[in-house]
Design an enzyme around this catalytic site. Structure first.
Site, PDB file in Angstrom:
ATOM      1  N   SER A 221       0.837  -1.195   0.000  1.00 49.15           N
ATOM      2  CA  SER A 221       0.000   0.000   0.000  1.00 49.15           C
ATOM      3  C   SER A 221       0.873   1.246   0.000  1.00 49.15           C
ATOM      4  O   SER A 221       2.014   1.207   0.487  1.00 49.15           O
ATOM      5  CB  SER A 221      -0.892   0.013   1.252  1.00 49.15           C
TER       6      SER A 221
ATOM      7  N   TYR B 249      -2.044  -0.265  10.490  1.00 44.38           N
ATOM      8  CA  TYR B 249      -2.066  -0.697   9.086  1.00 44.38           C
ATOM      9  C   TYR B 249      -0.844  -0.178   8.342  1.00 44.38           C
ATOM     10  O   TYR B 249      -0.187  -0.930   7.610  1.00 44.38           O
ATOM     11  CB  TYR B 249      -3.344  -0.199   8.413  1.00 44.38           C
TER      12      TYR B 249
END
Length: 254
Positions: A140, A153
């Protein structure tokens, strides 16, 4: 076509980027092992593959990568006998700052987003060495830049990025490549907002404005990048983090 007969293992394949990748590689003639936890979502993925009039039926493995890595690998090898490409896509996010972060959530995210990838990759390596295969991790833009209220995250994806580079260096001399695709905001169910609603429209508009290319990303954007890295035409590329993020990581923050 370069993927005909290639055995490709895709985790997180019941929705989003993983499902789109499954459909793409099926159309290219690959032999697929698809891993996910949601049988109902898998039915939709399989329906799309069948609608494309593809003769090869994928192996579907209902499993959790954080606890079932050994079973995932054993079922894949039992079915196909070898492995050419591993796509580590499974992952999830629970929003929270360092003040609101719950340690149970942290442990769950690290177990899926990092530990599961490490264990499955470790199990896959002997087979990838035999085929001179490759690994594509789906990370990501959050691994590259800080994202508000996504502390754990972002940490997990930063760890995955470093893992990608370490594996690339460990295996390069043995002919196995490892790369990463780092998406920005992609139109999937990952974000916990129901699409085709006013709430989604507002989120999409906000996120589009934050990306220099002035739009959000789509699954096909990521799948094209995955296919490029997995293909032999990229055989001199290893250890890269391919940013498919509309330029957002160049800003340094979301």
């Amino acid at each position: 076509m370069p993927f005909i007969g290639k055995v490709i293992l895709i985790t997180g394949a019941s929705s989003g980027i993983g499902a789109a990748a499954a459909e793409y590689f099926a159309k290219k003639g690959a032999l697929l092992a698809l891993v996910g936890r949601n049988a109902e979502k898998f039915e939709k993925v399989l329906d799309k593959i069948k609608a494309s009039e593809i003769d090869l039926e994928p192996l579907v493995i209902l499993a959790d990568v954080s606890i079932d890595a050994e079973r995932i690998m054993s079922e894949t090898i039992e079915k196909y006998g070898h492995l050419d490409i591993l796509i580590n896509n499974a992952g999830f996010s629970i929003q929270g700052t360092i003040e609101t972060l719950q340690m149970d959530d942290y442990d769950s995210m690290m177990a899926t987003n990092v530990r599961g990838v490490v264990e499955l990759t470790k199990l896959a390596i002997p087979y990838l060495l035999e085929t001179k295969g490759n690994i594509v991790n789906i990370s990501s833009a959050a691994g590259i830049m800080p994202v508000p209220s996504n502390c754990a995250y972002s940490m997990s994806k930063a760890a995955l990025d470093q893992f990608t580079k370490c594996v690339a260096m460990d295996l390069a001399a043995k002919g196995v490549r490892c790369n990463s695709v780092n998406p920005g905001f992609i139109e999937t169910d990952f974000h916990g907002v129901e699409r085709d609603t006013d709430e989604w429209a507002a989120v999409e508009e906000l996120c589009a404005q934050k990306h220099p290319l002035q739009r959000i990303g789509y699954c096909d954007d990521c799948v094209n990048a995955i296919a490029f890295l997995a293909d032999e035409s990229a055989n001199f590329i290893t250890g890269i983090l391919l940013r498919v993020d509309g330029g957002i990581s160049t800003k340094g923050a979301f």
